[in-house]
Design a protein around this motif. Structure first.
Motif, PDB file in Angstrom:
ATOM      1  N   ALA A   2       1.020  -1.400  -0.049  1.00  0.00           N
ATOM      2  CA  ALA A   2      -0.159   0.298  -0.360  1.00  0.00           C
ATOM      3  C   ALA A   2       1.014   1.594   0.019  1.00  0.00           C
ATOM      4  N   THR A   3       2.221   1.230   0.836  1.00  0.00           N
ATOM      5  CA  THR A   3       2.770   2.640   0.568  1.00  0.00           C
ATOM      6  C   THR A   3       3.452   2.770  -0.657  1.00  0.00           C
ATOM      7  N   THR A   4       4.028   1.160  -1.539  1.00  0.00           N
ATOM      8  CA  THR A   4       4.824   1.674  -2.948  1.00  0.00           C
ATOM      9  C   THR A   4       3.128   2.288  -3.676  1.00  0.00           C
ATOM     10  N   THR A   5       2.428   2.142  -3.157  1.00  0.00           N
ATOM     11  CA  THR A   5       0.481   2.795  -4.131  1.00  0.00           C
ATOM     12  C   THR A   5       0.880   3.459  -4.276  1.00  0.00           C
ATOM     13  N   THR A   6       0.606   4.479  -2.747  1.00  0.00           N
ATOM     14  CA  THR A   6       0.858   5.956  -2.029  1.00  0.00           C
ATOM     15  C   THR A   6       2.006   6.767  -2.867  1.00  0.00           C
ATOM     16  N   ASN A   7       2.790   6.162  -2.150  1.00  0.00           N
ATOM     17  CA  ASN A   7       3.992   6.798  -3.093  1.00  0.00           C
ATOM     18  C   ASN A   7       3.967   6.702  -4.515  1.00  0.00           C
ATOM     19  N   ALA A   8       3.684   6.369  -5.035  1.00  0.00           N
ATOM     20  CA  ALA A   8       4.153   6.193  -6.949  1.00  0.00           C
ATOM     21  C   ALA A   8       3.190   7.664  -7.677  1.00  0.00           C
ATOM     22  N   PRO A   9       2.100   8.318  -7.155  1.00  0.00           N
ATOM     23  CA  PRO A   9       1.950   9.636  -8.094  1.00  0.00           C
ATOM     24  C   PRO A   9       2.908  10.702  -7.359  1.00  0.00           C
ATOM     25  N   ALA A  10       3.421  10.059  -6.056  1.00  0.00           N
ATOM     26  CA  ALA A  10       4.189  10.926  -5.748  1.00  0.00           C
ATOM     27  C   ALA A  10       5.907  11.549  -6.392  1.00  0.00           C
ATOM     28  N   ARG A  12       5.930  10.013  -9.595  1.00  0.00           N
ATOM     29  CA  ARG A  12       5.721  10.523 -10.663  1.00  0.00           C
ATOM     30  C   ARG A  12       5.664  12.006 -10.770  1.00  0.00           C
ATOM     31  N   ARG A  13       4.502  12.910  -9.787  1.00  0.00           N
ATOM     32  CA  ARG A  13       5.097  13.880  -9.815  1.00  0.00           C
ATOM     33  C   ARG A  13       6.478  15.205 -10.055  1.00  0.00           C
ATOM     34  N   LYS A  14       7.454  13.733  -9.130  1.00  0.00           N
ATOM     35  CA  LYS A  14       8.954  14.207  -9.070  1.00  0.00           C
ATOM     36  C   LYS A  14       9.817  13.823 -10.103  1.00  0.00           C
ATOM     37  N   HIS A  15       9.499  13.372 -11.231  1.00  0.00           N
ATOM     38  CA  HIS A  15      10.238  12.656 -11.759  1.00  0.00           C
ATOM     39  C   HIS A  15       9.272  13.766 -13.416  1.00  0.00           C
ATOM     40  N   LEU A  16       8.281  14.088 -13.180  1.00  0.00           N
ATOM     41  CA  LEU A  16       7.792  15.445 -14.183  1.00  0.00           C
ATOM     42  C   LEU A  16       8.578  17.116 -13.717  1.00  0.00           C
ATOM     43  N   ARG A  17       8.218  17.524 -12.561  1.00  0.00           N
ATOM     44  CA  ARG A  17       8.872  18.386 -12.051  1.00  0.00           C
ATOM     45  C   ARG A  17      10.428  18.067 -12.618  1.00  0.00           C
ATOM     46  N   LYS A  18      11.259  17.290 -12.454  1.00  0.00           N
ATOM     47  CA  LYS A  18      13.264  17.631 -12.959  1.00  0.00           C
ATOM     48  C   LYS A  18      12.979  17.066 -14.582  1.00  0.00           C
ATOM     49  N   ARG A  19      12.446  16.579 -14.789  1.00  0.00           N
ATOM     50  CA  ARG A  19      11.955  16.621 -17.093  1.00  0.00           C
ATOM     51  C   ARG A  19      11.888  18.983 -17.318  1.00  0.00           C
ATOM     52  N   LEU A  20      10.415  18.878 -15.697  1.00  0.00           N
ATOM     53  CA  LEU A  20      10.114  20.278 -16.896  1.00  0.00           C
ATOM     54  C   LEU A  20      11.235  20.711 -16.769  1.00  0.00           C
ATOM     55  N   ARG A  21      12.504  20.925 -14.936  1.00  0.00           N
ATOM     56  CA  ARG A  21      12.715  21.708 -15.129  1.00  0.00           C
ATOM     57  C   ARG A  21      14.552  21.871 -15.742  1.00  0.00           C
ATOM     58  N   THR A  22      14.792  20.746 -16.289  1.00  0.00           N
ATOM     59  CA  THR A  22      15.403  19.335 -16.791  1.00  0.00           C
ATOM     60  C   THR A  22      15.209  21.263 -18.777  1.00  0.00           C
ATOM     61  N   LEU A  23      13.719  20.368 -19.370  1.00  0.00           N
ATOM     62  CA  LEU A  23      13.653  20.852 -20.253  1.00  0.00           C
ATOM     63  C   LEU A  23      13.778  22.692 -20.488  1.00  0.00           C
TER      64      LEU A  23
END
Length: 318
Positions: A2-10, A12-23
């Motif tokens: 359950a913890t893994t499922t809960t952390n998955a959206p977070a 994904r948001r972290k990776h998205l922020r990193k990609r946007l920062r790189t972009l």
């Protein structure tokens, strides 16, 4: 689980922020690449299949422009030959002379600043001004170089007025402004560890052996840089050849004058000159785009060949 499922959206948001920062950091380069390279390249390919005189709307003509340039244009062969000749001869001699002068200046014990400035100053001259001065010096009738050669009994050539000497004269002009490569090679030579020279001297290595086994392996990346950038610049060789040819021909250059490049006898005609003549003097944009793409393809092929390790400029360990 359950913890893994809960952390998955977070995550994904972290990776998205990193990609946007790189972009965001890449966005200036991406915009510049798109505006100044991507769009012009696509437009050039598009217009190479069109009949377009910059007045009427372009009309599709298929491969007609390509056939005209590759099969029917009489000046394409001489222009391509002159460009490739300058690439081979000019780039090779500039690298050799730049490295030689760099070695010479680094070995001078006194007056280094004077010689470094003296060799670098010609490079700072604007291309048109430097070409005008060089054509004046090599003028077959009134130039001081031919006068000096005549006084010592040497038959002076006609330089820019002779098809056999026009391209060598342009090479001499490029060697006169060798200061840029001299500074680059000086920086590379001064960066070679002195301990390696001392160890080679203790082993009894001579000057040539030290250069072959100590200096050369250390500066090969700089030699590669000089060769690749020299090829790209010489593929775009335009100003000096055009100005030298027009001055040597005696035709005045002024507002409204139509300049036909290549004097004497098309010996200084290069592909960039032909592109300009077709596109902006004869308004044959389609053929000019074909020539530009051919030049781009040749430059890319030569650069790719040089960048490969089997070209011999870089060792397998670099």
């Amino acid at each position: 689980m359950a913890t893994t499922t809960t952390n998955a959206p977070a995550l994904r948001r972290k990776h998205l922020r990193k990609r946007l920062r790189t972009l965001g950091f890449l966005s200036p380069w991406l915009v510049g690449f798109t505006v100044f390279f991507g769009y012009p390249l696509i437009a050039t390919i598009y217009f190479s299949f069109m009949h377009y005189n910059q007045i009427k709307a372009p009309t599709f003509v298929g491969l007609r422009n390509w056939r005209y340039v590759l099969e029917q244009m009489p000046l394409f062969g001489p222009a391509l030959w002159n460009t490739l000749w300058l690439v081979v001869v000019m780039v090779a001699l500039r690298v050799v002379f730049g490295l030689g002068i760099g070695l010479l200046v680094t070995k001078i014990k006194s007056g280094v600043g004077f010689f470094r400035t003296a060799f670098y100053l010609p490079y700072l001259a604007p291309p048109v001004a430097a070409t005008v001065a060089f054509v004046f010096l090599l003028n077959p009738g009134t130039g001081p170089v031919n006068e000096i050669l005549g006084k010592i009994g040497i038959a002076a050539p006609n330089w820019f007025n002779d098809p056999a000497w026009a391209k060598p004269s342009l090479v001499m002009l490029s060697l006169w402004g060798i200061g840029d490569l001299m500074v680059i090679f000086m920086a590379a030579l001064l960066d070679v560890p002195k301990e390696q020279y001392e160890a080679a001297e203790l082993d009894g290595a001579g000057a040539f052996t030290r250069f072959r086994y100590v200096t050369w392996p250390s500066i090969t990346p700089i030699v590669m840089f000089a060769v690749v950038t020299g090829v790209v610049q010489t593929m775009q060789y335009y100003t000096q050849a055009l100005v030298a040819g027009k001055l040597a021909s005696g035709v005045s250059i002024g507002p409204g004058s139509v300049i036909q490049p290549g004097y004497p006898d098309h010996s200084t005609l290069t592909v960039p000159q032909l592109v300009y003549s077709l596109g902006f003097q004869n308004f044959n944009t389609g053929a000019a785009c074909v020539l530009s793409l051919v030049l781009f393809a040749i430059a890319m092929a030569v650069t790719t060949l040089l960048m490969r390790r089997r070209a011999g400029l870089l060792s397998a360990d670099d």
